[in-house]
Design an enzyme around this catalytic site. Structure first.
Site, PDB file in Angstrom:
ATOM      1  N   ASP A 174      -2.935  -2.853  -3.231  1.00 24.51           N
ATOM      2  CA  ASP A 174      -3.155  -2.097  -1.998  1.00 24.51           C
ATOM      3  C   ASP A 174      -4.444  -2.610  -1.369  1.00 24.51           C
ATOM      4  O   ASP A 174      -5.490  -2.611  -2.003  1.00 24.51           O
ATOM      5  CB  ASP A 174      -3.273  -0.601  -2.347  1.00 24.51           C
ATOM      6  CG  ASP A 174      -3.177   0.260  -1.099  1.00 24.51           C
ATOM      7  OD1 ASP A 174      -3.220  -0.305   0.016  1.00 24.51           O
ATOM      8  OD2 ASP A 174      -3.063   1.487  -1.257  1.00 24.51           O
ATOM      9  N   ASP A 220       0.385  -3.190   4.173  1.00 27.55           N
ATOM     10  CA  ASP A 220      -0.798  -3.482   3.367  1.00 27.55           C
ATOM     11  C   ASP A 220      -0.641  -3.149   1.892  1.00 27.55           C
ATOM     12  O   ASP A 220      -1.615  -2.997   1.188  1.00 27.55           O
ATOM     13  CB  ASP A 220      -2.018  -2.750   3.945  1.00 27.55           C
ATOM     14  CG  ASP A 220      -1.812  -1.245   3.982  1.00 27.55           C
ATOM     15  OD1 ASP A 220      -0.676  -0.805   3.716  1.00 27.55           O
ATOM     16  OD2 ASP A 220      -2.764  -0.516   4.279  1.00 27.55           O
ATOM     17  N   GLU A 221       0.591  -3.009   1.445  1.00 27.94           N
ATOM     18  CA  GLU A 221       0.805  -2.695   0.038  1.00 27.94           C
ATOM     19  C   GLU A 221       1.962  -3.514  -0.489  1.00 27.94           C
ATOM     20  O   GLU A 221       2.848  -3.893   0.277  1.00 27.94           O
ATOM     21  CB  GLU A 221       1.251  -1.231  -0.147  1.00 27.94           C
ATOM     22  CG  GLU A 221       0.240  -0.185   0.145  1.00 27.94           C
ATOM     23  CD  GLU A 221       0.873   1.202   0.055  1.00 27.94           C
ATOM     24  OE1 GLU A 221       1.740   1.398  -0.828  1.00 27.94           O
ATOM     25  OE2 GLU A 221       0.511   2.055   0.870  1.00 27.94           O
TER      26      GLU A 221
END
Lengths: 377, 430
Positions: free
Chosen positions: B33, B128-129
């Site tokens: 993350d 974003d992960e």
């Protein structure tokens, strides 16, 4: 008007002309059937202004006369009667038709025969005759390719070219083209081209039934109407006005791959693939592989429905040329294969985005061209 | 995802069953993350922002919410999802930025490519992960800790961004671990210790537990995951239904969900919230046309067609509707999507004529192909060629290089950046 006829004949006649009775109309009288008694026959006629069907049946006419009667009422009533003699009597003053049959009777109010739109009777023009079986086959192999959408009206018809002793029927809906050449029993004097509504030909095919006598075809001099005359029936139809596209240029003149396939195998595999294709985007993929030394050539038909499943089927084929891949709408493929009568068919392809050509082996009176579908292999 | 295609090419075909035997015993699932992603990207691109509170979302006094806040801003108890007004009150010194989705997307794509190098079992979650399944990769990369360190280092070297990584035997544990390790941390939950790791945490940390579920759990006297795990499952099922079963298993550290490499999208949509609620029909129509063109372009980029067009409207009072229309034939044409959506819009506004806050258009029932070639009816084909050419021109010169009359009035309303309109709240999802 006073006459008697058999229930069976009248029932049959009403069913036949009933096909031409208008359903949604702005002219209410076209919901009626015109009954005319003259000499020794009862004439039934109906029209929806596009087609008109006239049927004659034998009757014992005591008094001539004519009346129009609501089609639905008359047909349903006669259909429910026992198979016996029917007596029809018209009271002209009240325009009431009285029907008596066995222990049933009915009175139906009609409207003046004079109010009924004229039924075209075409006496002169281009005339010819054709064997009923040949005509029926020709219609069956072509009419399904006509467009059902009205965006280009000429495409909802079948282009008919009468030339010498050949009748060429062609229909195309933008995605496929069917062309059938049928022999005329009697050559025409001059080359004539007309566009007959597909609906008319569908009705004609129904009328031909097991007719044995040649069908007479007459086109009126100004090319606006056509008349088909069978034994007891006549059907007149308006013709579609306009220019039919030049379809001969749509027929591919060469091929890269040619496969000869057993019709029943091909049709069966197509139908199997259709089970999956119709769940998805209607695509049947064909992969045509030439044979090698000992292995025969083959056509692999596959279809898949996203998130549902897929299937693959294989049929033997005599393949000439290169390996090929092409995809068709399952319905288009099944449509053409199911109207062919021959044992084997030929499929010719050029590339995945060019039309495929299908024709039966052993006769050159039929070609079918079908546009492929765009797929990513 | 932009990087979906590249990933697919990179993926090595390892059948699942190779890993099957060790699969349920001790999986090594990583949850990567990125820390304060949008804000960090801005800080990397503009070093002047380094060390300062940065808030992405828009002007401080405008509507909308915080999309991302740098850790410096989070010190003021700012968090994502908070209205911008409130954020401004908490931290008036923060630097408020509109943000640029294309920059984040590019950064994300680069990171996902890095991650995909580690394992074919990589599942991006949002921008974003990502989850990585590195079960059985120890001989190749060393211990999980070493691997995580290496991933972080490569991301740092190549993008100057920091990531936090959680490692566990399930997605659930990995995700919670990464959240706890933030920022810039690594947290590995050893095999067998999942339950004790989760036990002291509040139930809200579990996926599927939102404010409502949290409340109903509280009425049963459950506040921590440990209490939830010890609660009798049948009682949970009674009060919460199927969800009760799911979260009970989660609480015990049981989560068998696999890491699924990205699948092609099931639907594509674009939506935007207006700066001001509006009922100005030409403007609504122009926005709808613009969004339809974006959806169409995305469809074509993926080489797909859609059967179903969806219109989404949110009225000023937050009443939200979606309307669907299924087409006879699949399409990827801008004008078909727009025409259909416009009709749905007209109908919707006819039924409920109120100020509109948000408008969106989407397509679903996607199919890969299936366009029927035709002999003459070239209007569809010609339109297809036109759309393709427009796509090519726009990919080089931006959206505004070539515009339909319909969308022209957006020019006076919306700001542009590199020839593209900047929407107030661009849809971050598909």
């Amino acid at each position: 008007m006073k006459l008697s006829c058999s229930q069976v004949d009248l029932n049959k006649g009403l069913a036949i002309v009933g096909r031409a009775v208008a359903t949604r109309t702005t002219l209410p009288i076209t919901n009626n059937i015109l009954l005319t008694a003259d000499q020794s026959r009862l004439k039934l006629a109906a029209t929806n202004l596009e087609i008109a069907i006239t049927y004659w049946l034998g009757a014992k006419v005591e008094e001539e006369g004519a009346i129009t009667i609501p089609a639905r009422l008359l047909t349903d009533f006669v259909n429910s009667l026992p198979n016996e003699q029917i007596n029809l009597t018209l009271s002209p003053r009240t325009r009431t038709l009285e029907l008596k049959c066995a222990r049933f009777e009915a009175r139906i109010n009609g409207e003046e025969a004079e109010e009924f739109p004229p039924i075209p009777s075409i006496e002169e023009g281009v005339a010819t005759t054709i064997d009923p079986e040949a005509l029926r086959l020709a219609i069956a192999q072509v009419v399904f390719a006509a467009a059902t959408e009205e965006t280009r009206p000429v495409l909802t018809g079948v282009h008919c070219q009468f030339y010498g002793d050949t009748l060429t029927l062609a229909a195309a809906d933008g995605f496929r083209l069917a062309v059938h050449k049928a022999p005329l029993a009697q050559p025409v004097a001059e080359m004539t081209e007309v566009i007959i509504p597909a609906r008319t030909l569908n009705e004609l095919q129904r009328l031909i039934g097991d007719e044995e006598k040649p069908v007479e075809i007459t086109i009126n001099p100004n090319g606006s109407q056509v008349l088909f005359r069978l034994k007891d029936v006549e059907m007149a139809s308006q013709l579609i006005q306009g220019a039919f596209p030049n379809y001969t240029q749509l027929i591919p003149q060469s091929y890269v791959t040619r496969a000869e396939i057993g019709l029943s195998d091909f049709l069966k595999a197509t139908r199997t693939a259709s089970i999956f294709a119709r769940e998805g985007s209607a695509i049947v993929r064909l992969q045509i592989t030439p044979g090698e030394e000992l292995a025969p050539g083959k056509v692999v038909l596959s279809a898949r429905a996203e998130e549902v499943g897929d299937n693959v089927g294989e049929v033997d084929a005599m393949v000439e040329g290169e390996e090929a891949k092409i995809a068709f709408n399952n319905k288009f493929l099944a449509d053409v294969l199911s109207v062919l009568r021959e044992d084997r068919v030929i499929l010719e392809t050029t590339n995945p985005s060019s039309p495929g050509l299908i024709r039966p082996v052993g006769t050159d009176n039929y070609v079918h061209v079908v546009m492929p579908m765009f797929v990513q292999w | 995802m932009q990087y979906g295609v590249e990933l697919l090419d990179k993926r090595i075909a390892i059948p699942h069953n190779v890993l099957e035997h060790m699969y349920d015993k001790a999986r090594k699932i990583f949850h990567v993350d990125l820390d304060a992603f949008f804000a960090s990207v801005e800080q990397v691109l503009n070093p002047e922002l380094k060390g300062k509170p940065v808030v992405i979302g828009g002007e401080p006094r405008s509507r909308g919410v915080v999309c991302s806040a740098s850790y410096e801003a989070r010190a003021y108890r700012l968090c994502a999802g908070m209205p911008l007004m409130k954020a401004y009150r908490l931290c008036p010194n923060a630097i408020f930025l509109n943000g640029s989705f294309s920059r984040y997307r590019d950064a994300s794509a680069r990171i996902m490519v890095i991650l995909a190098d580690f394992t074919p079992y990589m599942e991006p979650r949002g921008i974003d992960e990502a989850y990585l399944d590195l079960t059985g990769f120890e001989p190749l990369y060393g211990s999980a800790q070493e691997t995580a360190l290496r991933i972080k280092q490569i991301i740092k070297n190549k993008t100057r961004l920091t990531a936090s990584i959680g490692i566990g035997n399930s997605k659930l544990v990995a995700k919670i671990a990464s959240a706890l390790s933030k920022p810039n941390g690594i947290l590995e939950v050893a095999h067998g210790e999942e339950r004790s790791f989760l036990a002291p945490l509040p139930v809200a940390k579990l996926p599927c537990v939102g404010p409502k579920t949290e409340q109903s759990l509280k009425t049963m006297g459950i506040t921590t995951i440990g209490e939830l795990a010890n609660f009798p499952a049948p009682l949970l099922k009674n009060s919460l239904g199927a969800l009760g079963e799911v979260i009970h298993r989660y609480a015990m550290g049981i989560d068998e969900r696999r890491v699924e490499p990205p699948q092609p999208p099931k639907s594509i949509s674009r939506e935007t919230t207006f700066i001001k609620d509006t009922l100005d029909y030409p403007f609504l129509k122009a926005t709808l046309c613009y969004l339809s063109e974006r959806v169409g372009a995305e469809l074509r980029r993926n080489g797909r067609s859609a059967r179903c067009v969806v219109l989404k409207l949110r009225y000023a009072d937050f009443y939200t509707i979606t309307r669907h229309y299924t087409l006879k034939e699949a399409t990827n044409a801008d004008w078909v999507i727009f025409d259909t959506a416009r009709e749905l819009l007209e109908k919707a506004l006819h039924q409920r004529r109120q100020q509109v806050r948000l408008i969106g258009v989407g397509v679903s029932s996607l199919i890969n192909d299936g366009r029927q070639f035709s002999f003459w009816d070239s209007s569809i084909e010609r339109q297809g060629c036109l759309d393709e050419i427009i796509d090519r021109i726009r990919s080089r010169y931006g959206f505004t290089a070539l515009q339909r009359g319909q969308t022209l009035l957006l020019k006076e309303v919306l700001p542009t950046e590199n020839g593209d309109y900047v929407l107030k709240a661009p849809s971050l999802s598909r």
